[in-house]
Scaffold this motif. Sequence first.
Motif, PDB file in Angstrom:
ATOM      1  N   GLY A  87     -17.022  36.961  23.932  1.00 26.51           N
ATOM      2  CA  GLY A  87     -15.910  37.038  25.214  1.00 26.51           C
ATOM      3  C   GLY A  87     -15.007  36.103  25.230  1.00 26.51           C
ATOM      4  N   ALA A  88     -15.095  34.688  24.918  1.00 31.90           N
ATOM      5  CA  ALA A  88     -14.333  33.506  25.037  1.00 31.90           C
ATOM      6  C   ALA A  88     -13.758  33.600  26.251  1.00 31.90           C
ATOM      7  CB  ALA A  88     -13.106  33.740  23.817  1.00 31.90           C
ATOM      8  N   LEU A  89     -14.457  33.954  27.363  1.00 30.24           N
ATOM      9  CA  LEU A  89     -14.065  33.844  28.903  1.00 30.24           C
ATOM     10  C   LEU A  89     -13.992  32.543  29.375  1.00 30.24           C
ATOM     11  CD1 LEU A  89     -16.419  36.693  30.439  1.00 30.24           C
ATOM     12  CD2 LEU A  89     -13.964  37.066  29.518  1.00 30.24           C
ATOM     13  N   PHE A  90     -13.049  32.100  30.234  1.00 25.15           N
ATOM     14  CA  PHE A  90     -12.644  30.975  30.458  1.00 25.15           C
ATOM     15  C   PHE A  90     -13.775  30.328  31.650  1.00 25.15           C
ATOM     16  CE2 PHE A  90      -8.444  32.386  29.482  1.00 25.15           C
ATOM     17  CZ  PHE A  90      -8.284  31.542  28.392  1.00 25.15           C
ATOM     18  N   ASN A  91     -14.617  29.618  31.252  1.00 25.12           N
ATOM     19  CA  ASN A  91     -15.911  29.385  32.248  1.00 25.12           C
ATOM     20  C   ASN A  91     -15.612  28.886  33.451  1.00 25.12           C
ATOM     21  OD1 ASN A  91     -18.032  30.435  30.509  1.00 25.12           O
ATOM     22  ND2 ASN A  91     -17.835  28.827  29.058  1.00 25.12           N
ATOM     23  N   SER A  92     -14.710  28.096  33.598  1.00 23.94           N
ATOM     24  CA  SER A  92     -14.349  27.382  34.734  1.00 23.94           C
ATOM     25  C   SER A  92     -13.292  28.388  35.699  1.00 23.94           C
ATOM     26  CB  SER A  92     -13.343  26.068  34.541  1.00 23.94           C
ATOM     27  OG  SER A  92     -12.211  26.592  33.951  1.00 23.94           O
TER      28      SER A  92
ATOM     29  N   ASP B 107     -15.191  38.341  41.726  1.00 19.39           N
ATOM     30  CA  ASP B 107     -15.484  37.043  42.287  1.00 19.39           C
ATOM     31  C   ASP B 107     -16.803  36.247  41.656  1.00 19.39           C
ATOM     32  OD1 ASP B 107     -13.630  37.507  44.254  1.00 19.39           O
ATOM     33  OD2 ASP B 107     -14.865  38.413  45.562  1.00 19.39           O
ATOM     34  N   LYS B 108     -17.285  37.022  40.619  1.00 23.08           N
ATOM     35  CA  LYS B 108     -18.322  36.174  39.955  1.00 23.08           C
ATOM     36  C   LYS B 108     -17.862  35.223  38.938  1.00 23.08           C
ATOM     37  CE  LYS B 108     -21.991  39.395  40.576  1.00 23.08           C
ATOM     38  NZ  LYS B 108     -23.037  40.402  40.022  1.00 23.08           N
ATOM     39  N   MET B 109     -18.647  34.270  38.341  1.00 23.51           N
ATOM     40  CA  MET B 109     -18.440  33.323  37.264  1.00 23.51           C
ATOM     41  C   MET B 109     -18.742  34.011  36.181  1.00 23.51           C
ATOM     42  SD  MET B 109     -16.389  31.017  39.091  1.00 23.51           S
ATOM     43  CE  MET B 109     -16.017  29.791  37.865  1.00 23.51           C
ATOM     44  N   PRO B 110     -17.985  33.480  34.924  1.00 25.85           N
ATOM     45  CA  PRO B 110     -18.597  34.139  33.761  1.00 25.85           C
ATOM     46  C   PRO B 110     -20.235  33.815  33.427  1.00 25.85           C
ATOM     47  CG  PRO B 110     -16.555  33.318  33.491  1.00 25.85           C
ATOM     48  CD  PRO B 110     -17.014  32.927  34.857  1.00 25.85           C
ATOM     49  N   SER B 111     -20.483  32.775  33.871  1.00 25.77           N
ATOM     50  CA  SER B 111     -21.756  32.248  33.555  1.00 25.77           C
ATOM     51  C   SER B 111     -23.005  33.063  34.485  1.00 25.77           C
ATOM     52  CB  SER B 111     -22.193  30.948  34.112  1.00 25.77           C
ATOM     53  OG  SER B 111     -21.955  30.659  35.824  1.00 25.77           O
ATOM     54  N   GLU B 112     -22.401  33.803  35.370  1.00 28.11           N
ATOM     55  CA  GLU B 112     -23.271  34.910  36.376  1.00 28.11           C
ATOM     56  C   GLU B 112     -23.432  36.369  35.770  1.00 28.11           C
ATOM     57  OE1 GLU B 112     -22.728  34.467  40.781  1.00 28.11           O
ATOM     58  OE2 GLU B 112     -21.069  33.393  40.039  1.00 28.11           O
ATOM     59  N   LEU B 113     -22.707  36.507  34.389  1.00 27.50           N
ATOM     60  CA  LEU B 113     -22.668  37.865  33.980  1.00 27.50           C
ATOM     61  C   LEU B 113     -23.670  37.991  33.066  1.00 27.50           C
ATOM     62  CD1 LEU B 113     -18.610  38.051  33.659  1.00 27.50           C
ATOM     63  CD2 LEU B 113     -20.154  38.908  35.538  1.00 27.50           C
TER      64      LEU B 113
END
Lengths: 251, 266
Positions: free
Chosen positions: B97-102, B142-148
């Motif tokens: 995914g390489a989503l930006f975690n911040s 509105d979720k952060m990547p860590s919640e997915l």
Amino acid sequence: MLKRFVLFCENFGAALIMLANSARHLKTLPRQFSRFIDQCYLIGYTTMPIVTILSFFIGSVLALQSGYSMENFGANQFIGTLVGLSMARELGPVMVAILVTGRAGSAITAELASMNVYQEIDALKTMNIPPERILVLPRLVAVLFMMPVLSMVANLCGWYGGAIVCQYTQFISVDTQSYFAALKRYMNFKDILDGLMKAEVFGFVVVTICCHIGLTVRGGPREIGAAVTNAIVTSLIFILVLDYFITMALL
Amino acid sequence: MPADTANPFTGTTVGISVENVNKSYGNVNVLRDISLDVKPGEIFCIMGPSGSGKTVLLKQIVGLEKPTSGRVLIDNFDASDPETRTKVHLAFVFQAGALFNSLSVYDNLALYPREHRLGDENSIRERVRHALSILSLEKAADKMPSELSGGMKKRVAIARALVMEPQLLVYDEPTAELDPILSATISEIIATLREQIAVTSLVVTHDRALALGIADRIAIIMDGRIRTISTAQELKHNTEPIITDFMNPVIDPKNPRFRKLEPNNE
């Protein structure tokens, strides 16, 4: 040995290219204001408490030690000068640079290294967003902005730490008024300015090293920790070596 | 292949031409004389065993690395030239995914249009919402990547690619680590996107079902070489032992490969 030297030259060149690439995006700075403020918070605000505490006690210890020695020569009235000059010209900037390395520099390297390991940097590149623009430039500008502030806070706390010790330690017993009178008499604005200049150079070098090491990490999560250690050690060496040469140039 | 459908963003789709590409790291040759063409609007899959050089080939195609020799052209522009990314809308969906975690999901998607100043905040919001709605991710904005979950991360990564209004979408193992139902969903999304936006799709995968189900053509890469490029039908009827072994692996405990694992045989 030769291999290490070549590696050092490669890294030095790569860091210069990173700086040049960051400078190319200077005009984007106004629209990166929120990133700049975030970095000011990380570098300045989060480092401020430890700078305050440590510089207060360094000033105190300096006054205590010099009072103990100078009492033998009856030179107690010069403690203010000694603490003032030491803090402004040397201990303030060096200590702030070391604390910024430990507090903010390590966080910068860890963040960029983890972005690199988890391919976030590659994602930026494929989106045609130069990492130097949004990751390096705001940090460099923020450190240039915050280092003089931190250094001035360190100087003030160190001076007041020394003043309190002089006032309340029996074998020194130099009152605050005499302490600050001595501090002012033999110090001029250039001494403070030299210290702030040193702090600017140290901060710039520390953030450059930490960003460069973070952005060039290869491998897995284990390398993130190694990169942080490497960034801190390299920064500390650079701070102390540069300190000598800048001091020599400024005297 | 939907040749008549025009890309709604740019009006055109792009093709890829990989010409005699070699890639070495030190003395290790990872890619050896790779040549292939991906036609505009095509879904092209690259399959191969682990360590065969699939992801390295992708990195050469998207311009993250430069080939040791040979070249990759995207719409006749050299892929290794950073300027190419300003001329061709290319999006890469990374394996993890390489989503930006911040950043939140919304900000992950809004980063590209904001950084490239593609309109005011209202138009960017519309663009992001449209991409989220295509992938049914409106509630995750509105979720952060860590919640997915893993599947949602993949969908967010695809949505982030869509915000870039791509002419070429490159997927690295889009169904890796997903259960069969989620894998099927991702396969459907890839096929549907081609139908909806006429994007050229390049998919690197281990997933036979995905490749045989959606690809117009499939390349098999082994030991850094292309073994065959064929349609799914042709591949199913291919009788070359090396291809059939890869496409239809049989688990046989008497196979010498397994016997090597027995401690007494060491």
